[in-house]
Scaffold this motif. Sequence first.
Motif, PDB file in Angstrom:
ATOM      1  N   ILE A   3     -43.235 -39.002  25.622  1.00 35.20           N
ATOM      2  CA  ILE A   3     -42.702 -40.132  26.397  1.00 35.20           C
ATOM      3  C   ILE A   3     -43.365 -40.208  27.781  1.00 35.20           C
ATOM      4  O   ILE A   3     -43.628 -41.295  28.279  1.00 35.20           O
ATOM      5  CB  ILE A   3     -41.156 -40.092  26.492  1.00 35.20           C
ATOM      6  N   ASP A   4     -43.668 -39.079  28.380  1.00 38.53           N
ATOM      7  CA  ASP A   4     -44.345 -39.081  29.673  1.00 38.53           C
ATOM      8  C   ASP A   4     -45.755 -39.654  29.551  1.00 38.53           C
ATOM      9  O   ASP A   4     -46.208 -40.389  30.436  1.00 38.53           O
ATOM     10  CB  ASP A   4     -44.396 -37.672  30.259  1.00 38.53           C
ATOM     11  N   THR A   5     -46.437 -39.342  28.473  1.00 42.25           N
ATOM     12  CA  THR A   5     -47.766 -39.902  28.226  1.00 42.25           C
ATOM     13  C   THR A   5     -47.689 -41.417  28.111  1.00 42.25           C
ATOM     14  O   THR A   5     -48.516 -42.134  28.685  1.00 42.25           O
ATOM     15  CB  THR A   5     -48.369 -39.303  26.938  1.00 42.25           C
ATOM     16  N   LEU A   6     -46.698 -41.912  27.407  1.00 47.10           N
ATOM     17  CA  LEU A   6     -46.540 -43.366  27.261  1.00 47.10           C
ATOM     18  C   LEU A   6     -46.231 -44.022  28.599  1.00 47.10           C
ATOM     19  O   LEU A   6     -46.774 -45.085  28.918  1.00 47.10           O
ATOM     20  CB  LEU A   6     -45.452 -43.682  26.240  1.00 47.10           C
ATOM     21  N   LYS A   7     -45.374 -43.396  29.395  1.00 43.12           N
ATOM     22  CA  LYS A   7     -45.035 -43.947  30.716  1.00 43.12           C
ATOM     23  C   LYS A   7     -46.276 -44.031  31.601  1.00 43.12           C
ATOM     24  O   LYS A   7     -46.460 -45.009  32.328  1.00 43.12           O
ATOM     25  CB  LYS A   7     -43.970 -43.084  31.397  1.00 43.12           C
ATOM     26  N   ASN A   8     -47.130 -43.019  31.538  1.00 45.69           N
ATOM     27  CA  ASN A   8     -48.339 -43.000  32.353  1.00 45.69           C
ATOM     28  C   ASN A   8     -49.418 -43.940  31.825  1.00 45.69           C
ATOM     29  O   ASN A   8     -50.273 -44.394  32.587  1.00 45.69           O
ATOM     30  CB  ASN A   8     -48.890 -41.574  32.449  1.00 45.69           C
ATOM     31  N   THR A   9     -49.385 -44.241  30.540  1.00 42.17           N
ATOM     32  CA  THR A   9     -50.386 -45.123  29.924  1.00 42.17           C
ATOM     33  C   THR A   9     -50.013 -46.586  30.076  1.00 42.17           C
ATOM     34  O   THR A   9     -50.858 -47.423  30.397  1.00 42.17           O
ATOM     35  CB  THR A   9     -50.544 -44.772  28.433  1.00 42.17           C
ATOM     36  N   PHE A  10     -48.762 -46.915  29.846  1.00 38.14           N
ATOM     37  CA  PHE A  10     -48.301 -48.301  29.864  1.00 38.14           C
ATOM     38  C   PHE A  10     -47.520 -48.562  31.151  1.00 38.14           C
ATOM     39  O   PHE A  10     -46.311 -48.762  31.136  1.00 38.14           O
ATOM     40  CB  PHE A  10     -47.464 -48.597  28.623  1.00 38.14           C
ATOM     41  N   THR A  11     -48.234 -48.583  32.247  1.00 36.25           N
ATOM     42  CA  THR A  11     -47.598 -48.675  33.562  1.00 36.25           C
ATOM     43  C   THR A  11     -47.006 -50.048  33.864  1.00 36.25           C
ATOM     44  O   THR A  11     -46.229 -50.183  34.806  1.00 36.25           O
ATOM     45  CB  THR A  11     -48.599 -48.284  34.660  1.00 36.25           C
ATOM     46  N   ASP A  12     -47.336 -51.067  33.072  1.00 37.05           N
ATOM     47  CA  ASP A  12     -46.746 -52.395  33.262  1.00 37.05           C
ATOM     48  C   ASP A  12     -45.343 -52.484  32.676  1.00 37.05           C
ATOM     49  O   ASP A  12     -44.685 -53.519  32.787  1.00 37.05           O
ATOM     50  CB  ASP A  12     -47.616 -53.473  32.615  1.00 37.05           C
ATOM     51  N   TYR A  13     -44.905 -51.427  32.019  1.00 36.41           N
ATOM     52  CA  TYR A  13     -43.606 -51.415  31.347  1.00 36.41           C
ATOM     53  C   TYR A  13     -42.747 -50.274  31.880  1.00 36.41           C
ATOM     54  O   TYR A  13     -43.258 -49.244  32.305  1.00 36.41           O
ATOM     55  CB  TYR A  13     -43.781 -51.219  29.837  1.00 36.41           C
ATOM     56  N   ASP A  14     -41.445 -50.451  31.794  1.00 28.94           N
ATOM     57  CA  ASP A  14     -40.503 -49.358  31.988  1.00 28.94           C
ATOM     58  C   ASP A  14     -40.235 -48.789  30.607  1.00 28.94           C
ATOM     59  O   ASP A  14     -39.770 -49.513  29.715  1.00 28.94           O
ATOM     60  CB  ASP A  14     -39.200 -49.859  32.606  1.00 28.94           C
ATOM     61  N   VAL A  15     -40.549 -47.534  30.412  1.00 27.28           N
ATOM     62  CA  VAL A  15     -40.365 -46.875  29.118  1.00 27.28           C
ATOM     63  C   VAL A  15     -39.102 -46.034  29.205  1.00 27.28           C
ATOM     64  O   VAL A  15     -38.995 -45.157  30.070  1.00 27.28           O
ATOM     65  CB  VAL A  15     -41.578 -46.000  28.761  1.00 27.28           C
ATOM     66  N   VAL A  16     -38.135 -46.312  28.327  1.00 23.89           N
ATOM     67  CA  VAL A  16     -36.858 -45.600  28.363  1.00 23.89           C
ATOM     68  C   VAL A  16     -36.504 -45.067  26.979  1.00 23.89           C
ATOM     69  O   VAL A  16     -36.812 -45.692  25.964  1.00 23.89           O
ATOM     70  CB  VAL A  16     -35.703 -46.488  28.886  1.00 23.89           C
ATOM     71  N   ARG A  17     -35.878 -43.914  26.983  1.00 21.62           N
ATOM     72  CA  ARG A  17     -35.383 -43.333  25.733  1.00 21.62           C
ATOM     73  C   ARG A  17     -34.161 -44.144  25.287  1.00 21.62           C
ATOM     74  O   ARG A  17     -33.261 -44.403  26.090  1.00 21.62           O
ATOM     75  CB  ARG A  17     -35.010 -41.875  25.951  1.00 21.62           C
ATOM     76  N   ASN A  18     -34.141 -44.549  24.037  1.00 24.24           N
ATOM     77  CA  ASN A  18     -33.018 -45.325  23.525  1.00 24.24           C
ATOM     78  C   ASN A  18     -31.780 -44.442  23.394  1.00 24.24           C
ATOM     79  O   ASN A  18     -31.858 -43.289  22.982  1.00 24.24           O
ATOM     80  CB  ASN A  18     -33.357 -45.958  22.176  1.00 24.24           C
ATOM     81  N   SER A  19     -30.647 -45.021  23.758  1.00 23.04           N
ATOM     82  CA  SER A  19     -29.370 -44.321  23.697  1.00 23.04           C
ATOM     83  C   SER A  19     -28.268 -45.370  23.551  1.00 23.04           C
ATOM     84  O   SER A  19     -28.548 -46.565  23.445  1.00 23.04           O
ATOM     85  CB  SER A  19     -29.143 -43.503  24.972  1.00 23.04           C
ATOM     86  N   GLU A  20     -27.028 -44.905  23.601  1.00 22.64           N
ATOM     87  CA  GLU A  20     -25.910 -45.847  23.525  1.00 22.64           C
ATOM     88  C   GLU A  20     -25.911 -46.817  24.709  1.00 22.64           C
ATOM     89  O   GLU A  20     -25.300 -47.872  24.649  1.00 22.64           O
ATOM     90  CB  GLU A  20     -24.570 -45.113  23.436  1.00 22.64           C
ATOM     91  N   HIS A  21     -26.642 -46.493  25.763  1.00 25.73           N
ATOM     92  CA  HIS A  21     -26.691 -47.351  26.949  1.00 25.73           C
ATOM     93  C   HIS A  21     -27.531 -48.606  26.760  1.00 25.73           C
ATOM     94  O   HIS A  21     -27.305 -49.607  27.440  1.00 25.73           O
ATOM     95  CB  HIS A  21     -27.198 -46.574  28.160  1.00 25.73           C
ATOM     96  N   ASN A  22     -28.501 -48.569  25.851  1.00 22.39           N
ATOM     97  CA  ASN A  22     -29.341 -49.758  25.655  1.00 22.39           C
ATOM     98  C   ASN A  22     -29.419 -50.187  24.191  1.00 22.39           C
ATOM     99  O   ASN A  22     -30.271 -50.982  23.822  1.00 22.39           O
ATOM    100  CB  ASN A  22     -30.751 -49.530  26.222  1.00 22.39           C
TER     101      ASN A  22
END
Length: 113
Positions: A3-22
Motif C-alpha cells: 500500500i505504501d508503494t501505491l501511495k508513493n506511485t499514484f500521488t494524484d490519489y488518496d489511497v486508503v485501506r477499505n474498512s467499515e468506514h468507507n
Amino acid sequence: MFIDTLKNTFTDYDVVRNSEHNVEDVYNLVKENKYFLENTQSQDISLQECYEDITDLPPGKDISSKTYISFYQNNKCACVIDFIMNYPVIDTGYIGLFIIATNMHGKETGSLK
C-alpha cells in the motif's frame, strides 16, 4: 508494504485501506458499474457483500496477505482493488477485484504507460 508503494506511485490519489468506514463508497462504485455486474454475477451487489469483501480470503491465506484499497480523487472513490500477495503460489499476486468509476472508463485510467 504494498500500500505504501501505491501511495508513493499514484500521488494524484488518496489511497486508503477499505474498512467499515468507507464500505458504502466501495458499494456505490461497484453498483454503478452495470457492465461489470452483468458479467460477473447473476444478482445485484449488496452492501453486505462489500462488508464481507473486507475480510474475504482464499483458502490458506491470512489477512496479512490481503491489500483491499480504494483510490480517491477529489474525495470521490475512483477505483477499488482487492489484491492477494503470494497467491496462488509464492511470488504471484492475485487481483480479486479491480474496478474503476464509470466516468473514468475509456480514459486510460488504470493502464500503465
